[in-house]
Design an enzyme around this catalytic site. Structure first.
Site, mmCIF file in Angstrom:
data_model
loop_
_atom_site.group_PDB
_atom_site.id
_atom_site.type_symbol
_atom_site.label_atom_id
_atom_site.label_comp_id
_atom_site.label_asym_id
_atom_site.label_seq_id
_atom_site.Cartn_x
_atom_site.Cartn_y
_atom_site.Cartn_z
ATOM 1 N N GLY A 9 0.850 -1.308 0.087
ATOM 2 C CA GLY A 9 -0.199 0.152 -0.100
ATOM 3 C C GLY A 9 0.919 1.108 0.050
ATOM 4 O O GLY A 9 0.439 2.229 -0.482
ATOM 5 N N ASN A 10 1.919 1.137 0.562
ATOM 6 C CA ASN A 10 2.699 2.333 0.809
ATOM 7 C C ASN A 10 3.569 2.838 -0.292
ATOM 8 O O ASN A 10 4.043 3.962 -0.653
ATOM 9 C CB ASN A 10 4.015 2.368 1.992
ATOM 10 C CG ASN A 10 3.233 2.418 3.345
ATOM 11 O OD1 ASN A 10 2.815 3.537 3.675
ATOM 12 N ND2 ASN A 10 3.047 1.182 3.863
ATOM 13 N N LYS A 121 -10.634 -7.170 8.179
ATOM 14 C CA LYS A 121 -9.714 -6.538 7.598
ATOM 15 C C LYS A 121 -10.049 -4.933 7.311
ATOM 16 O O LYS A 121 -10.985 -4.784 6.770
ATOM 17 C CB LYS A 121 -9.632 -7.186 6.014
ATOM 18 C CG LYS A 121 -9.023 -6.508 4.821
ATOM 19 C CD LYS A 121 -7.202 -6.640 5.013
ATOM 20 C CE LYS A 121 -6.556 -5.952 4.080
ATOM 21 N NZ LYS A 121 -5.240 -5.872 4.157
ATOM 22 N N LYS A 205 -3.706 -9.054 -0.147
ATOM 23 C CA LYS A 205 -2.919 -8.920 -1.413
ATOM 24 C C LYS A 205 -1.813 -9.898 -1.373
ATOM 25 O O LYS A 205 -1.436 -10.354 -2.426
ATOM 26 C CB LYS A 205 -2.559 -7.623 -1.461
ATOM 27 C CG LYS A 205 -1.583 -7.100 -2.397
ATOM 28 C CD LYS A 205 -0.201 -6.644 -1.538
ATOM 29 C CE LYS A 205 0.065 -5.985 -0.675
ATOM 30 N NZ LYS A 205 1.290 -5.678 0.509
ATOM 31 N N LYS A 263 2.493 -11.665 5.099
ATOM 32 C CA LYS A 263 3.587 -11.763 4.228
ATOM 33 C C LYS A 263 4.562 -12.818 4.190
ATOM 34 O O LYS A 263 4.888 -13.680 3.452
ATOM 35 C CB LYS A 263 4.531 -10.360 4.184
ATOM 36 C CG LYS A 263 4.028 -9.399 3.714
ATOM 37 C CD LYS A 263 4.674 -7.888 4.011
ATOM 38 C CE LYS A 263 4.179 -6.737 4.048
ATOM 39 N NZ LYS A 263 2.930 -6.569 2.983
HETATM 40 P P1 ADP Z 1 2.045 -3.442 2.793
HETATM 41 O O1 ADP Z 1 0.887 -2.174 2.416
HETATM 42 O O2 ADP Z 1 3.285 -3.237 2.361
HETATM 43 O O3 ADP Z 1 1.241 -4.581 2.830
HETATM 44 P P2 ADP Z 1 2.058 -3.528 5.815
HETATM 45 O O4 ADP Z 1 1.610 -2.234 6.844
HETATM 46 O O5 ADP Z 1 0.709 -4.660 5.750
HETATM 47 O O6 ADP Z 1 2.478 -3.113 4.340
HETATM 48 O O7 ADP Z 1 3.087 -4.301 6.233
HETATM 49 C C1 ADP Z 1 4.440 -3.776 6.452
HETATM 50 C C2 ADP Z 1 4.544 -3.354 8.115
HETATM 51 O O8 ADP Z 1 4.681 -4.459 9.046
HETATM 52 C C3 ADP Z 1 5.729 -2.566 8.331
HETATM 53 O O9 ADP Z 1 5.646 -1.288 8.135
HETATM 54 C C4 ADP Z 1 5.837 -2.609 9.978
HETATM 55 O O10 ADP Z 1 5.309 -1.703 10.389
HETATM 56 C C5 ADP Z 1 4.865 -4.012 10.201
HETATM 57 N N1 ADP Z 1 5.690 -5.149 10.877
HETATM 58 C C6 ADP Z 1 5.019 -5.790 11.853
HETATM 59 N N2 ADP Z 1 5.869 -6.782 12.313
HETATM 60 C C7 ADP Z 1 6.944 -6.730 11.478
HETATM 61 C C8 ADP Z 1 8.302 -7.336 11.807
HETATM 62 N N3 ADP Z 1 8.487 -8.430 12.393
HETATM 63 N N4 ADP Z 1 9.309 -6.805 10.968
HETATM 64 C C9 ADP Z 1 9.254 -6.052 9.985
HETATM 65 N N5 ADP Z 1 7.786 -5.218 9.985
HETATM 66 C C10 ADP Z 1 7.055 -5.343 10.611
HETATM 67 MG MG MG Z 2 -0.483 -5.223 3.965
#
Ligand code: ADP
Ligand code: MG
Length: 301
Positions: A9-10, A121, A205, A263
């Site tokens: 998303g970012n 979600k 996603k 992920k």
């Molecule tokens: P995207 O939109 O890329 O899917 P998300 O917000 O769903 O982004 O996932 C990425 C985020 O996961 C990071 O910005 C971080 O804040 C968070 N996060 C949670 N646990 C962890 C971890 N163990 N290692 C790295 N990031 C983490």
């Molecule tokens: Mg995400």
């Protein structure tokens, strides 16, 4: 190498940015430049998130009272078209002689998936408590907590099959960069007459990216986000980012649902299912991740 790249998303909208067309275009332009660098060397299937976009369309649709609000499956299709269109234009700026195509992507889920009964979600903007109340009473939405914020919550079933998988394979084999499964794809179920019917839900996603990678027989799955990789001790002073790891090592830890959890699960499933490498890392480092110089790279046990 055939690679499935997933833009978080970012990559489209950083936290707190206004969801204007202009800002999304600027961010997509930066992402496309990196994707184009990879596409010069590899076959690419590109997917992306759509949380803020589908949430905004839902609010816009609900605001116009003369027509019933559009269901989420149709809004999901709209986001795939909109983001695919912008990505295509930005990619073609760098790859003038390459073919790029966006596919509106139906993704089959199970009609009996228990997740369909659980809105978990978050989508769309953060709501004030008045907006949340209106959303509940006027639109019948479920609103709940996303960290410390109130947001709309919708069910998120598990993806089981990418409907146009064969078409995507044919296109990548022919050298086309394919944008598909955006926003996790449009959740559909089979109908008794053999057709498909959309659902009031969104698919994760990262889970769809993993399924897509298996169904297009990709060698690598790369989940691009806003952190350099998977951290152990995330949020603590001695957090460390993992480099090359095996699924078993990741399974010794738990990761939060709604962010790193899906992920890591998608990455593990992909390499256990025969994939050569799955990786999680920062968008800016995408080319380096594929060269094994950045990100957390998950390789078979
Ligand atoms: P995207 O939109 O890329 O899917 P998300 O917000 O769903 O982004 O996932 C990425 C985020 O996961 C990071 O910005 C971080 O804040 C968070 N996060 C949670 N646990 C962890 C971890 N163990 N290692 C790295 N990031 C983490
Ligand atoms: Mg995400």
């Amino acid at each position: 190498m055939r690679v499935v790249l997933a833009l978080g998303g970012n990559a489209i909208l950083r936290r707190g940015e206004s969801p204007s067309a202009e800002i999304q275009r600027e961010n997509l332009a930066k992402a496309a430049e990196l994707v184009a660098r990879i596409a010069r060397q590899h076959e690419v299937v590109l997917t992306h998130g759509n949380g803020p976009q589908i949430g905004l369309l839902a609010l816009q649709s609900a605001a116009f009272r003369e027509v019933p609000a559009y269901p989420l499956d149709i809004l999901g299709a709209q986001t795939e078209g909109m983001l695919g269109y912008m990505l295509e234009q930005e990619l073609l700026r760098h790859l003038q002689f390459q073919d790029v195509a966006t596919l509106v992507t139906q993704v089959v889920v199970s009609a009996t998936d228990p997740a369909l009964e659980e809105p978990v979600k978050p989508i769309g903007a953060v709501l004030t408590s008045e907006e949340a109340e209106r959303a509940r009473t006027v639109h019948g939405w479920t609103v709940g907590r996303d960290g410390s914020h109130l947001r709309r919550l919708v069910p998120s079933p598990r993806p089981r099959r990418i409907v146009p998988a064969r078409t995507i394979r044919r296109l990548v084999e022919a050298g086309t960069i394919v944008i598909s499964g955006g926003g996790g794809g449009i959740p559909v179920i089979r109908t008794p007459d053999g057709g498909f019917k959309g659902l009031e839900a969104v698919i994760d996603k990262d889970m769809t990216a993993g399924l897509l990678a298996r169904e297009v027989r990709a060698h690598a799955l790369v989940l691009l986000t806003d952190v350099a990789g998977v951290q152990i001790g995330f949020g603590t002073p001695d957090a460390t980012t993992l480099g090359e790891v095996r699924p078993e090592e990741l399974e010794a830890h738990t990761f939060p649902e709604g962010s790193m959890g899906p992920k890591v699960r998608a990455a593990i499933d992909f390499v256990r299912g025969g994939g050569r490498m799955a990786a999680i890392g920062a968008l800016e480092e995408a080319p380096a991740i594929l060269e094994g110089r950045a990100g957390t790279r998950i390789v078979p046990d």
